[in-house]
Design a protein around this motif. Sequence first.
Motif, PDB file in Angstrom:
ATOM      1  N   LEU A  47       0.827  -1.215   0.000  1.00  0.00           N
ATOM      2  CA  LEU A  47       0.000   0.000   0.000  1.00  0.00           C
ATOM      3  C   LEU A  47       0.859   1.262   0.000  1.00  0.00           C
ATOM      4  CD1 LEU A  47      -2.846  -0.963   2.513  1.00  0.00           C
ATOM      5  CD2 LEU A  47      -3.021  -0.696   0.025  1.00  0.00           C
ATOM      6  N   SER A  48       1.851   1.301   0.893  1.00  0.00           N
ATOM      7  CA  SER A  48       2.696   2.491   0.945  1.00  0.00           C
ATOM      8  C   SER A  48       3.547   2.590  -0.323  1.00  0.00           C
ATOM      9  CB  SER A  48       3.567   2.502   2.201  1.00  0.00           C
ATOM     10  OG  SER A  48       4.350   1.344   2.296  1.00  0.00           O
ATOM     11  N   GLY A  49       3.929   1.450  -0.892  1.00  0.00           N
ATOM     12  CA  GLY A  49       4.667   1.461  -2.156  1.00  0.00           C
ATOM     13  C   GLY A  49       3.860   2.044  -3.299  1.00  0.00           C
ATOM     14  N   LEU A  50       2.560   1.756  -3.320  1.00  0.00           N
ATOM     15  CA  LEU A  50       1.699   2.340  -4.360  1.00  0.00           C
ATOM     16  C   LEU A  50       1.611   3.853  -4.212  1.00  0.00           C
ATOM     17  CD1 LEU A  50      -1.180  -0.308  -4.482  1.00  0.00           C
ATOM     18  CD2 LEU A  50       0.597   0.087  -6.202  1.00  0.00           C
ATOM     19  N   PHE A  68      10.927   9.533   1.660  1.00  0.00           N
ATOM     20  CA  PHE A  68      10.516   9.037   2.984  1.00  0.00           C
ATOM     21  C   PHE A  68       9.847   7.670   2.875  1.00  0.00           C
ATOM     22  CE2 PHE A  68      10.046  13.651   4.585  1.00  0.00           C
ATOM     23  CZ  PHE A  68      11.365  13.699   4.970  1.00  0.00           C
ATOM     24  N   ILE A  69       8.987   7.514   1.891  1.00  0.00           N
ATOM     25  CA  ILE A  69       8.289   6.236   1.718  1.00  0.00           C
ATOM     26  C   ILE A  69       9.281   5.134   1.354  1.00  0.00           C
ATOM     27  CG2 ILE A  69       6.610   4.983   0.291  1.00  0.00           C
ATOM     28  CD1 ILE A  69       5.003   7.643   0.167  1.00  0.00           C
ATOM     29  N   ALA A  70      10.178   5.414   0.428  1.00  0.00           N
ATOM     30  CA  ALA A  70      11.158   4.402   0.014  1.00  0.00           C
ATOM     31  C   ALA A  70      12.034   3.971   1.185  1.00  0.00           C
ATOM     32  CB  ALA A  70      12.026   4.943  -1.124  1.00  0.00           C
ATOM     33  N   ILE A  71      12.499   4.919   1.985  1.00  0.00           N
ATOM     34  CA  ILE A  71      13.327   4.573   3.143  1.00  0.00           C
ATOM     35  C   ILE A  71      12.515   3.761   4.152  1.00  0.00           C
ATOM     36  CG2 ILE A  71      14.596   5.492   5.129  1.00  0.00           C
ATOM     37  CD1 ILE A  71      15.390   7.877   3.320  1.00  0.00           C
ATOM     38  N   TRP A 113       9.432   6.809   9.015  1.00  0.00           N
ATOM     39  CA  TRP A 113       9.616   7.415   7.700  1.00  0.00           C
ATOM     40  C   TRP A 113       8.280   7.593   6.986  1.00  0.00           C
ATOM     41  CZ3 TRP A 113      14.156   9.534   6.773  1.00  0.00           C
ATOM     42  CH2 TRP A 113      15.247   9.070   7.498  1.00  0.00           C
ATOM     43  N   LEU A 114       7.406   6.615   7.137  1.00  0.00           N
ATOM     44  CA  LEU A 114       6.076   6.743   6.525  1.00  0.00           C
ATOM     45  C   LEU A 114       5.271   7.822   7.237  1.00  0.00           C
ATOM     46  CD1 LEU A 114       5.155   2.999   5.885  1.00  0.00           C
ATOM     47  CD2 LEU A 114       6.364   4.598   4.409  1.00  0.00           C
ATOM     48  N   PHE A 115       5.462   7.954   8.549  1.00  0.00           N
ATOM     49  CA  PHE A 115       4.774   9.014   9.292  1.00  0.00           C
ATOM     50  C   PHE A 115       5.229  10.394   8.801  1.00  0.00           C
ATOM     51  CE2 PHE A 115       4.604   5.887  13.074  1.00  0.00           C
ATOM     52  CZ  PHE A 115       3.443   5.301  12.579  1.00  0.00           C
ATOM     53  N   SER A 116       6.507  10.513   8.465  1.00  0.00           N
ATOM     54  CA  SER A 116       7.017  11.790   7.948  1.00  0.00           C
ATOM     55  C   SER A 116       6.304  12.162   6.644  1.00  0.00           C
ATOM     56  CB  SER A 116       8.526  11.707   7.714  1.00  0.00           C
ATOM     57  OG  SER A 116       9.201  11.465   8.923  1.00  0.00           O
ATOM     58  N   ALA A 117       6.169  11.196   5.748  1.00  0.00           N
ATOM     59  CA  ALA A 117       5.449  11.443   4.494  1.00  0.00           C
ATOM     60  C   ALA A 117       3.987  11.757   4.773  1.00  0.00           C
ATOM     61  CB  ALA A 117       5.573  10.227   3.573  1.00  0.00           C
ATOM     62  N   ALA A 118       3.390  11.050   5.725  1.00  0.00           N
ATOM     63  CA  ALA A 118       1.978  11.278   6.070  1.00  0.00           C
ATOM     64  C   ALA A 118       1.766  12.687   6.618  1.00  0.00           C
ATOM     65  CB  ALA A 118       1.511  10.231   7.083  1.00  0.00           C
ATOM     66  N   ILE A 119       2.698  13.181   7.417  1.00  0.00           N
ATOM     67  CA  ILE A 119       2.575  14.541   7.962  1.00  0.00           C
ATOM     68  C   ILE A 119       2.548  15.567   6.834  1.00  0.00           C
ATOM     69  CG2 ILE A 119       3.828  16.337   9.248  1.00  0.00           C
ATOM     70  CD1 ILE A 119       4.726  14.055  11.172  1.00  0.00           C
ATOM     71  N   LEU A 178      -0.595   5.719   4.762  1.00  0.00           N
ATOM     72  CA  LEU A 178       0.772   5.790   5.285  1.00  0.00           C
ATOM     73  C   LEU A 178       0.808   5.636   6.804  1.00  0.00           C
ATOM     74  CD1 LEU A 178       2.192   8.580   2.971  1.00  0.00           C
ATOM     75  CD2 LEU A 178       2.748   6.134   2.919  1.00  0.00           C
ATOM     76  N   VAL A 179      -0.172   6.182   7.500  1.00  0.00           N
ATOM     77  CA  VAL A 179      -0.215   6.011   8.962  1.00  0.00           C
ATOM     78  C   VAL A 179      -0.481   4.543   9.295  1.00  0.00           C
ATOM     79  CG1 VAL A 179      -1.518   6.574  11.061  1.00  0.00           C
ATOM     80  CG2 VAL A 179      -0.818   8.395   9.485  1.00  0.00           C
ATOM     81  N   TYR A 180      -1.448   3.933   8.606  1.00  0.00           N
ATOM     82  CA  TYR A 180      -1.722   2.510   8.822  1.00  0.00           C
ATOM     83  C   TYR A 180      -0.461   1.677   8.555  1.00  0.00           C
ATOM     84  CZ  TYR A 180      -3.046  -2.252   7.715  1.00  0.00           C
ATOM     85  OH  TYR A 180      -3.088  -3.629   7.658  1.00  0.00           O
ATOM     86  N   SER A 181       0.173   1.929   7.431  1.00  0.00           N
ATOM     87  CA  SER A 181       1.360   1.161   7.054  1.00  0.00           C
ATOM     88  C   SER A 181       2.493   1.381   8.048  1.00  0.00           C
ATOM     89  CB  SER A 181       1.807   1.547   5.645  1.00  0.00           C
ATOM     90  OG  SER A 181       0.803   1.220   4.702  1.00  0.00           O
ATOM     91  N   GLY A 182       2.679   2.604   8.488  1.00  0.00           N
ATOM     92  CA  GLY A 182       3.713   2.894   9.470  1.00  0.00           C
ATOM     93  C   GLY A 182       3.467   2.165  10.781  1.00  0.00           C
ATOM     94  N   ARG A 183       2.208   2.099  11.195  1.00  0.00           N
ATOM     95  CA  ARG A 183       1.875   1.371  12.432  1.00  0.00           C
ATOM     96  C   ARG A 183       2.161  -0.114  12.274  1.00  0.00           C
ATOM     97  NH1 ARG A 183      -1.863   3.690  16.281  1.00  0.00           N
ATOM     98  NH2 ARG A 183      -2.579   1.547  16.548  1.00  0.00           N
ATOM     99  N   GLN A 184       1.876  -0.665  11.109  1.00  0.00           N
ATOM    100  CA  GLN A 184       2.147  -2.091  10.882  1.00  0.00           C
ATOM    101  C   GLN A 184       3.654  -2.364  10.890  1.00  0.00           C
ATOM    102  OE1 GLN A 184      -0.213  -4.464  10.953  1.00  0.00           O
ATOM    103  NE2 GLN A 184      -1.553  -2.734  11.336  1.00  0.00           N
ATOM    104  N   LEU A 185       4.417  -1.484  10.254  1.00  0.00           N
ATOM    105  CA  LEU A 185       5.869  -1.663  10.241  1.00  0.00           C
ATOM    106  C   LEU A 185       6.462  -1.540  11.643  1.00  0.00           C
ATOM    107  CD1 LEU A 185       7.010   0.187   6.997  1.00  0.00           C
ATOM    108  CD2 LEU A 185       6.603  -2.247   7.339  1.00  0.00           C
ATOM    109  N   ASN A 186       5.900  -0.678  12.455  1.00  0.00           N
ATOM    110  CA  ASN A 186       6.411  -0.513  13.818  1.00  0.00           C
ATOM    111  C   ASN A 186       6.169  -1.735  14.688  1.00  0.00           C
ATOM    112  OD1 ASN A 186       7.536   1.959  13.407  1.00  0.00           O
ATOM    113  ND2 ASN A 186       5.887   3.119  14.352  1.00  0.00           N
TER     114      ASN A 186
END
Length: 159
Positions: free
Chosen positions: A41-44, A95-98, A107-113, A148-156
């Motif tokens: 999802l975040s990759g898309l 940010f998403i790629a990192i 990093w995904l949270f940074s993009a989401a902000i 991105l927030v959902y994905s960031g939470r899953q990665l965490n």
Amino acid sequence: PPPLFFFTQQTAYDISACLVGSEMCIRDRIEGGKIMVAKILSGLVGLIMLSTTVNWIFDPAGAAASLGMNTILDGIGRSTLIGDFTAFFAAITTFIAIGIYKEEGKWLFSAAIILGLAAVFRNGAWLIHGADYAMTPIIAEVLFTIILVYSGRQLNKTG
């Protein structure tokens, strides 16, 4: 026990220890699936941002038109518009790629902000400055922020 019995009675502790291993295996498989979905999802979102970055680099007039800008300005205004919009989309893409590569939600949270603030300030432009209401971009920015927030939470959850 009599010598004819080959099996001994197992205690509840013995059985639960065996089940814990299988439960962990199942849980890890489920968590791994959630991580993969989060990365996809975040990759898309990242690919959409990358595409927009490339458009700003190679066809700024077309990129501006896709955002509803009728003119691309001249002189320093053009430089600022192209530089700032390219940096905006490139930063989000980076940010998403990192985040995906390192499996770190921050990093995904940074993009989401950044995307979330873009939606907030679009609303401000409408409320305060009388700009046309940009419904489609706002919906996209809010949706991407949620993803991105959902994905960031899953990665965490992996760390």
